[in-house]
Design a protein around this motif. Structure first.
Motif, PDB file in Angstrom:
ATOM      1  N   SER A 361       0.821  -1.207   0.000  1.00 57.69           N
ATOM      2  CA  SER A 361       0.000   0.000   0.000  1.00 57.69           C
ATOM      3  C   SER A 361       0.858   1.260   0.000  1.00 57.69           C
ATOM      4  N   THR A 362       1.953   1.236   0.757  1.00 55.70           N
ATOM      5  CA  THR A 362       2.844   2.407   0.789  1.00 55.70           C
ATOM      6  C   THR A 362       3.432   2.678  -0.581  1.00 55.70           C
ATOM      7  N   MET A 363       3.883   1.623  -1.261  1.00 53.60           N
ATOM      8  CA  MET A 363       4.440   1.794  -2.598  1.00 53.60           C
ATOM      9  C   MET A 363       3.389   2.369  -3.546  1.00 53.60           C
ATOM     10  N   LEU A 364       2.164   1.857  -3.488  1.00 56.06           N
ATOM     11  CA  LEU A 364       1.111   2.355  -4.369  1.00 56.06           C
ATOM     12  C   LEU A 364       0.803   3.822  -4.090  1.00 56.06           C
ATOM     13  N   LEU A 365       0.845   4.232  -2.825  1.00 57.46           N
ATOM     14  CA  LEU A 365       0.553   5.624  -2.486  1.00 57.46           C
ATOM     15  C   LEU A 365       1.610   6.576  -3.015  1.00 57.46           C
ATOM     16  N   VAL A 393      -7.639  -0.679   3.356  1.00 61.26           N
ATOM     17  CA  VAL A 393      -7.518  -0.453   4.803  1.00 61.26           C
ATOM     18  C   VAL A 393      -6.069  -0.191   5.172  1.00 61.26           C
ATOM     19  N   ALA A 394      -5.143  -0.907   4.530  1.00 61.38           N
ATOM     20  CA  ALA A 394      -3.718  -0.658   4.779  1.00 61.38           C
ATOM     21  C   ALA A 394      -3.345   0.759   4.364  1.00 61.38           C
ATOM     22  N   MET A 395      -3.958   1.282   3.303  1.00 56.53           N
ATOM     23  CA  MET A 395      -3.710   2.675   2.917  1.00 56.53           C
ATOM     24  C   MET A 395      -4.170   3.630   4.012  1.00 56.53           C
ATOM     25  N   VAL A 396      -5.300   3.316   4.613  1.00 60.26           N
ATOM     26  CA  VAL A 396      -5.777   4.131   5.738  1.00 60.26           C
ATOM     27  C   VAL A 396      -4.801   4.051   6.907  1.00 60.26           C
ATOM     28  N   VAL A 397      -4.275   2.857   7.173  1.00 54.57           N
ATOM     29  CA  VAL A 397      -3.302   2.669   8.254  1.00 54.57           C
ATOM     30  C   VAL A 397      -2.050   3.502   7.994  1.00 54.57           C
ATOM     31  N   ILE A 398      -1.546   3.449   6.760  1.00 56.14           N
ATOM     32  CA  ILE A 398      -0.345   4.220   6.412  1.00 56.14           C
ATOM     33  C   ILE A 398      -0.616   5.710   6.544  1.00 56.14           C
ATOM     34  N   GLU A 439     -14.683  -5.010   8.393  1.00 54.47           N
ATOM     35  CA  GLU A 439     -14.106  -6.109   9.183  1.00 54.47           C
ATOM     36  C   GLU A 439     -12.594  -5.962   9.276  1.00 54.47           C
ATOM     37  N   ALA A 440     -11.957  -5.651   8.142  1.00 54.52           N
ATOM     38  CA  ALA A 440     -10.506  -5.445   8.154  1.00 54.52           C
ATOM     39  C   ALA A 440     -10.126  -4.219   8.968  1.00 54.52           C
TER      40      ALA A 440
END
Length: 496
Positions: A361-365, A393-398, A439-440
């Motif tokens: 997700s970080t790489m995609l952002l 959801v990982a993008m939100v986390v990052i 859920e995630a």
């Protein structure tokens, strides 16, 4: 003195003047005097002067072949750099002018002066050889570049990392500016020229044919490819495409390995302690770390960035080069998605596991919004229904980890990706997508990866999305059910 227009009453009078010694004075100057005049001109302007006539092109070519000419070419355009010191007695700033010595440069300003000098020399050589064919132009450049390097850098330590960075950076700057604007049909001679200098084809082949290539091979290939194709080189997707498909004939998995070798995080940090690096400045260590150190092939599978600067240091280069390839007309998008799948370990995984979801997700952002959206559609066709929710959801986390807002004021953020996913994915998937997303998100909240503040921002975002008339009634009903569940939270009974 009588004006020329009055002196030439007929064309015959003009021809007699043209053939006189007055007209040819500049062409009959002694070489010593002409070279003295060249010494007052910028090197790029001398290149322009060579385009005036065949005579001037020959004279400039002879001049650059002399020690005097090459010494002039290696001088920084301003000839001096400025240092500021403080006089402790009267606290006044005094300017200390010192000449640039490229053979012992150690600071960023000196390195930038070296790059500027190489760029100007390349423009001069480009103009001087403009009327020749590709092969002859490269032959001229090879001869001049060797003398230029010897005159400007002297005897650098051949095995020293910093010396290699300086030399390769200079040569890549020269080659990039010399070949700027060349047609794709001329790429092969350029790559052959590069191969003559650094034996890159043999080294790349040795790297790809071994599951555990020697560290020295990895260092040399990384230094040359990264410097020539990214840091100071052509930075051209067409050149990369030609290198991958025409010159080296690589498949998608090999290309992904080359990209990681070029851009991947390295084993050694910026500190780089030890005898080998004890005399390097902070700037030198940073340059060596980025371009010479062996990449850490397992980092993205076992570790993840905690701060924005760490994320930028490890993932920004990946994102930028993928964006360049995405915008290229020479690389098919489906091939690029396959390259990304291989890069992060989703297909034909030869390393035993894929990247951590946060690193993907970080790489995609760090790429572009269009690439993110198209790659998510690609993943939606090839992956399980839980994978897309986990990614966003990982993008939100990052976003939360980097202390960014979900919906930054005045610009697009992660919220634009969320809104696009829930608006553009197939209708029959949206209910499942929405449920899997929450859920995630709840799982990551339990793991303390999402703060309460970010969870509040998510709630506000979906509330705004639900009130938009273009959103499906299904999503509105799902959000209403969530809100009702929160109103009936068991914790409320405990408080009562």
């Amino acid at each position: 003195m009588e004006p020329l227009r009055k002196r030439f009453k007929t064309f015959h009078d003009y021809c007699r003047y043209r053939d006189s010694s007055v007209y040819h004075t500049i062409n009959t100057l002694p070489l010593e005097l002409l070279y003295k005049i060249f010494g007052y001109l910028d090197i790029k302007d001398i290149g322009t002067l060579s385009l005036v006539s065949h005579t001037f092109r020959v004279r400039v070519t002879d001049w650059i072949s002399t020690r005097v000419g090459m010494k002039h070419a290696t001088r920084y355009p301003q000839q001096r750099i400025r240092e500021i010191s403080i006089d402790e007695d009267d606290e006044k700033e005094n300017e200390i002018l010192s000449t640039v010595d490229f053979s012992c440069m150690s600071e960023e300003r000196e390195f930038n002066a070296w790059i500027t000098t190489c760029k100007n020399f390349a423009i001069f050589a480009k103009r001087l050889t403009m009327l020749y064919g590709t092969e002859k132009r490269l032959d001229f450049l090879k001869t001049w570049a060797a003398k230029f390097r010897e005159m400007s850098l002297g005897d650098l330590s051949p095995g020293d990392d910093w010396s290699q960075v300086v030399e390769v950076s200079g040569m890549s700057t020269i080659l990039a500016n010399f070949t700027a604007g060349w047609d794709e049909s001329e790429f092969s001679p350029v790559l052959a020229f590069l191969d003559q200098l650094y034996d890159i084809r043999r080294k790349v082949t040795a790297f790809l044919e071994s599951d555990s290539p020697a560290a020295e091979i990895e260092r040399e290939v990384r230094l040359v490819l990264r410097t020539f194709y990214w840091d100071h080189g052509v930075m051209c997707s067409n050149f990369l495409s030609h290198l991958f498909h025409s010159y080296l004939d690589l498949d998608m998995q090999d290309i992904s390995r080359i990209l990681f070798l070029m851009m991947g995080p390295t084993l050694e940090g910026h500190e780089m302690t030890g005898i080998k690096y004890k005399d390097l400045t902070i700037f030198q260590k940073k340059m060596v770390y980025k371009r010479c150190c062996v990449p850490n092939w397992q980092y993205c599978r076992v570790d993840t960035a905690i701060t924005y600067h760490e994320a930028k240091d490890t993932m920004e280069d990946f994102g930028q080069i993928l964006t360049v390839l995405f915008n290229s007309s020479k690389i098919d998008n489906e091939d690029l998605y396959c390259i990304i799948d291989n890069l992060v370990g989703l297909d034909d995984d030869i390393y035993g596991s894929s990247w951590l979801i946060d690193n993907i997700s970080t790489m995609l952002l760090f790429t572009s919004g269009d690439l993110i959206k198209n790659y998510l559609l690609h993943l939606n066709n090839d992956r399980t229904e839980n994978f897309i929710p986990s990614i966003i959801v990982a993008m939100v986390v990052i976003c939360d980890r980097m202390d960014n807002e979900l919906c930054p004021h005045g610009k697009e953020g992660v919220s634009s990706i969320l809104g696009w996913v829930f608006s553009n994915f197939p209708q029959h998937q949206k209910e499942t997508l929405y449920n899997n997303f929450w859920e995630a998100a709840m799982d990551r909240t339990v793991e303390m990866d999402i703060t309460i503040s970010m969870f509040d921002q998510l709630g506000e975002f979906f509330l705004r999305e639900a009130t938009k008339p273009e959103n499906p009634l299904l999503v509105q009903n799902q959000i209403q059910d969530k809100l009702e569940q929160e109103d009936n939270c068991p914790m409320d009974d405990v408080e009562e």
